[in-house]
Enzyme design. Structure first.
Site: not given
Length: 251
Positions: A74-76
């Protein structure tokens, strides 16, 4: 680049994903309105899942130096933030893996058509933390490995759950651990995490690095990511360190 004074061309889409994840000029307006936004199931942080350690691991060789692991979940911003608080990790860099160098940019990766996933390259001391221990944290608190091509409010192949194996040993450990967790049914449904060979890793733009530490009041961070660090502290107290190891010089 200063995340508060730059506006990437691709704003990342929906209310809590792409729009609010933007390092944007409208950040203060978003923060001011955050209290009015509904916090339902699609906006809540994923809960931690307590899982057993991996049955297979690779002990550090005598005199071994640092090693690297590349993972996507997902979002880093959140994945980087979690591993920056893990003892034995000397660096955690947000970036892109799975596609070509020519498309390794925020705007292009956000299209979902590049083959890249938002990823984090973890450099670690295997004498302090092993590869399998990193995977245990990854599966337990860093993301939900049962979600296919999405993570929380973010959707698309760029948010897929993937382990980019740098060598056959990493691939073997990851494959064995996934099979172990699926057999134990610890998540209640199959793990969607894929294992891909690591071809290259491309660091993300400067405004993405250390984003959780620099902007803890950003609505996306406060709702989706800071709870992951809290879960790390609760579930893995022996692995947690209060001070994050940051990418930015002098940060």
């Amino acid at each position: 680049m200063n995340p508060l004074s730059s506006t990437p061309a691709n704003p990342r889409g929906a209310q809590f994903s792409k729009l609010s994840r933007r390092p944007v000029l409208t950040l203060l307006a978003l923060a001011a309105g955050a209290a009015l936004w509904p916090v339902g199931p699609s906006f809540a942080a994923e809960a931690a899942v307590v899982i057993p350690p991996a049955a297979e691991d690779a002990p550090a060789a005598p005199g071994a130096g640092t090693e690297t692991a590349v993972i996507a979940g997902g979002c880093f911003w959140g994945v980087q933030g979690v591993f920056q608080h893990v003892k034995g990790v000397t660096s955690a860099v947000s970036g892109y893996a799975g596609g070509q160098a020519s498309t390794a940019s925020y705007d292009e990766v956000g299209s979902g058509r590049t083959g890249h996933a938002e990823s984090v390259r973890i450099t670690y001391d295997p004498k302090q933390v092993s590869y399998a221990q990193l995977l245990q944290i990854y599966f337990s608190v860093a993301h939900d490995p049962t979600q296919l091509n999405r993570q929380g409010p973010d959707t698309g192949t760029q948010y897929r759950s993937t382990i980019f194996a740098a060598n056959p040993e990493q691939a073997r450990i990851a494959r064995s651990y996934i099979a172990q967790l699926d057999r134990a049914k610890v998540f209640g449904k199959p793990i969607a995490t894929t294992i891909e060979p690591l071809k290259a890793f491309y660091p993300a733009e400067a405004y993405h690095q250390d984003f959780m530490t620099r902007h803890p009041d950003h609505p996306y961070i406060a709702i989706n990511d800071l709870p992951k660090v809290d879960n790390l502290k609760k579930v893995f107290p022996a692995s947690y360190r209060p001070k994050a190891v940051l990418v930015g010089a002098g940060a």
